[in-house]
Design an enzyme around this catalytic site. Sequence first.
Site, PDB file in Angstrom:
ATOM      1  N   LYS A 137       0.843  -1.200   0.000  1.00  0.00           N
ATOM      2  CA  LYS A 137       0.000   0.000   0.000  1.00  0.00           C
ATOM      3  C   LYS A 137       0.880   1.253   0.000  1.00  0.00           C
ATOM      4  O   LYS A 137       2.021   1.205   0.451  1.00  0.00           O
ATOM      5  CB  LYS A 137      -0.865   0.027   1.266  1.00  0.00           C
ATOM      6  CG  LYS A 137      -1.992  -0.988   1.315  1.00  0.00           C
ATOM      7  CD  LYS A 137      -2.754  -0.883   2.632  1.00  0.00           C
ATOM      8  CE  LYS A 137      -3.835  -1.954   2.732  1.00  0.00           C
ATOM      9  NZ  LYS A 137      -4.913  -1.790   1.751  1.00  0.00           N
ATOM     10  N   ARG A 189      -9.922 -11.736   2.392  1.00  0.00           N
ATOM     11  CA  ARG A 189     -10.758 -12.815   1.842  1.00  0.00           C
ATOM     12  C   ARG A 189     -10.018 -14.143   1.867  1.00  0.00           C
ATOM     13  O   ARG A 189     -10.624 -15.196   1.987  1.00  0.00           O
ATOM     14  CB  ARG A 189     -11.234 -12.427   0.440  1.00  0.00           C
ATOM     15  CG  ARG A 189     -10.135 -12.266  -0.573  1.00  0.00           C
ATOM     16  CD  ARG A 189     -10.574 -11.481  -1.805  1.00  0.00           C
ATOM     17  NE  ARG A 189     -10.664 -10.043  -1.549  1.00  0.00           N
ATOM     18  CZ  ARG A 189     -11.020  -9.147  -2.455  1.00  0.00           C
ATOM     19  NH1 ARG A 189     -11.313  -9.532  -3.680  1.00  0.00           N
ATOM     20  NH2 ARG A 189     -11.074  -7.867  -2.145  1.00  0.00           N
TER      21      ARG A 189
HETATM   22  N1  BES Z   1      -8.038  -3.970   4.655  1.00  0.00           N
HETATM   23  C1  BES Z   1      -8.182  -3.594   3.290  1.00  0.00           C
HETATM   24  C2  BES Z   1      -9.490  -2.864   3.031  1.00  0.00           C
HETATM   25  C3  BES Z   1      -9.569  -1.447   3.500  1.00  0.00           C
HETATM   26  C4  BES Z   1      -9.212  -0.421   2.662  1.00  0.00           C
HETATM   27  C5  BES Z   1     -10.072  -1.137   4.736  1.00  0.00           C
HETATM   28  C6  BES Z   1      -9.327   0.879   3.079  1.00  0.00           C
HETATM   29  C7  BES Z   1     -10.187   0.157   5.144  1.00  0.00           C
HETATM   30  C8  BES Z   1      -9.829   1.176   4.309  1.00  0.00           C
HETATM   31  C9  BES Z   1      -8.174  -4.832   2.398  1.00  0.00           C
HETATM   32  O1  BES Z   1      -7.368  -5.856   2.825  1.00  0.00           O
HETATM   33  C10 BES Z   1      -7.669  -4.381   1.065  1.00  0.00           C
HETATM   34  O2  BES Z   1      -6.540  -3.992   1.004  1.00  0.00           O
HETATM   35  N2  BES Z   1      -8.520  -4.447   0.057  1.00  0.00           N
HETATM   36  C11 BES Z   1      -8.151  -4.029  -1.251  1.00  0.00           C
HETATM   37  C12 BES Z   1      -8.677  -5.021  -2.240  1.00  0.00           C
HETATM   38  C13 BES Z   1      -8.159  -4.805  -3.619  1.00  0.00           C
HETATM   39  C14 BES Z   1      -6.694  -5.140  -3.697  1.00  0.00           C
HETATM   40  C15 BES Z   1      -8.947  -5.679  -4.567  1.00  0.00           C
HETATM   41  C16 BES Z   1      -8.762  -2.648  -1.499  1.00  0.00           C
HETATM   42  O3  BES Z   1      -9.907  -2.437  -1.115  1.00  0.00           O
HETATM   43  O4  BES Z   1      -8.067  -1.794  -2.018  1.00  0.00           O
HETATM   44 MN    MN Z   2      -5.377  -5.574   2.136  1.00  0.00          MN
END
Ligand code: BES
Ligand code: MN
Length: 491
Positions: A271, A345
């Site tokens: 990230k 997931r």
């Molecule tokens: N924990 C994150 C989701 C999240 C994002 C929670 C922002 C709170 C605020 C999750 O594990 C994630 O990173 N999801 C990705 C999925 C994508 C790679 C398909 C996302 O939402 O960007």
């Molecule tokens: Mn994630």
Amino acid sequence: MAFARSTHAGDPARLATPLLAVALGADAKFPRALAALDRSTGGALSRALKERDFKGGRDETLLVLAKGSGPKRVLLVGMGTGDDAAAITRAASVAGRKANGMGVERFAFWGGDLDARGVENAAIGASLGGWEYTELKSTSANGGRAKPLTAAIICVSDTKAAAKAIADGQAIAEGQRLARRLAIMPGNLCTPEYIAETAKEIAKRHKLKCTVMGRKEMEKLGMGSFLAVAQGTPQDPKFIVLEYKGAEPAEAPVALVGKGLCFDSGGISIKPADRMEWMKFDMSGAAGVLGAMEAIGRMKPEINVVALIGSTTNMPSGTAMNPGDVVRASNGKTIEIINTDAEGRLVLADVLAYAARYKPQAVIDAATLTGAVVIALGNIAVGVLGNDQETINEVLAAGRAGGEPGWQLPLWPEYREQIKSDVADMKNTGSRGAGTITAAHFLAEFAEGYKWVHLDIAGTAYTETDLVAIPRGPTGTPVRTFVEFVRGRAH
Ligand code: BES
Ligand code: MN
Ligand code: ZN
């Protein structure tokens, strides 16, 4: 610190308390029942209403000093036009927060002629309003304040009749306080190990069965999906099972499932650095499950409940999973990992597959699963999806009753196309659109053989802005949704 609640019946003007909060709706008339209280302020309270110094708007407050042996101070708190459970909870929270800021040890709350739900909500709100996380401040966060708030008294007409409502409110509030604390704790302190220890403490307190599995046990169970996430960290991942038995042993339980990522860096698909620290909240689903179990352990409803938590961290390292890897989950399905940041997931896949062995009457999972749900619903509504409409409706109703409203998104088969893989049974991400739905479709591949509802709480588990009733940080969602659902199903 635990928060004590009790009740007071009779004229609040005669209650010796450093602070009495009085909740009033928008443009309310001054309540007759408080005439004596008004006199103790020399008529300032009724005058404030008449002169419109206080209009009763939502979150509006006005502090008035009083004389005599009753309340030393009176805080008028506005409820706006809301007259539902959420409005009382919110007013009591605002009052609790003010009381805590003033440095009074305890305060009383008057909200008119409250029914049982009103009393329960007042108790919850008062307790949550006084919540803060000060354990890591070396100088007392109290600043110049005398004492932290540790107790609230709810004014009721009949103390005996309100006893159960107060006890239930206390149970739910303690659950939410536990969930908030776990969620706000930094990832170096709230580790998978710590979450497991917390589960064991809850089990000990309420005589529940607790089983904690680590990497070795999960390998035996063939949890290749969960373990793919955990292979990037030297910390032992924890798969935690808590069993509450309030009904006959043979009765099918409700299963509550939580995503417990103590930190989500994204892994190899890392990230951006900006605001990455918020990813310590990626275990809010697990915190919600544990908070609900704390509340259920106290309330003792006649129903069986099993809590299932998958906890680890998502880290980039030489041993981490890579995009393109294919792993096999415990139900035999293969997954092509496209983005290592879609790790929640992967963890939930094996936990949901495990839930099937309980032949549960219903399974609800909570996860900070997608950024997409924040785009779709903001910080207001929980994203709700599932494989059984009646159970979904029940969860939506539970969320409304608990002041944690959800909104359903369609789990139509057309969206499933996005996670088709060239080499495996599915991919772990779809294309750009409908990210919350494709994530739920992925989960549905593992939530087989039972009725299942998924709560995407990525937008609602914590708040990045101060919400007046809730400070910046964790909200406690979805503890109340879980508790409402479970007690709705109890005998
Ligand atoms: N924990 C994150 C989701 C999240 C994002 C929670 C922002 C709170 C605020 C999750 O594990 C994630 O990173 N999801 C990705 C999925 C994508 C790679 C398909 C996302 O939402 O960007
Ligand atoms: Mn994630
Ligand atoms: Zn995550």
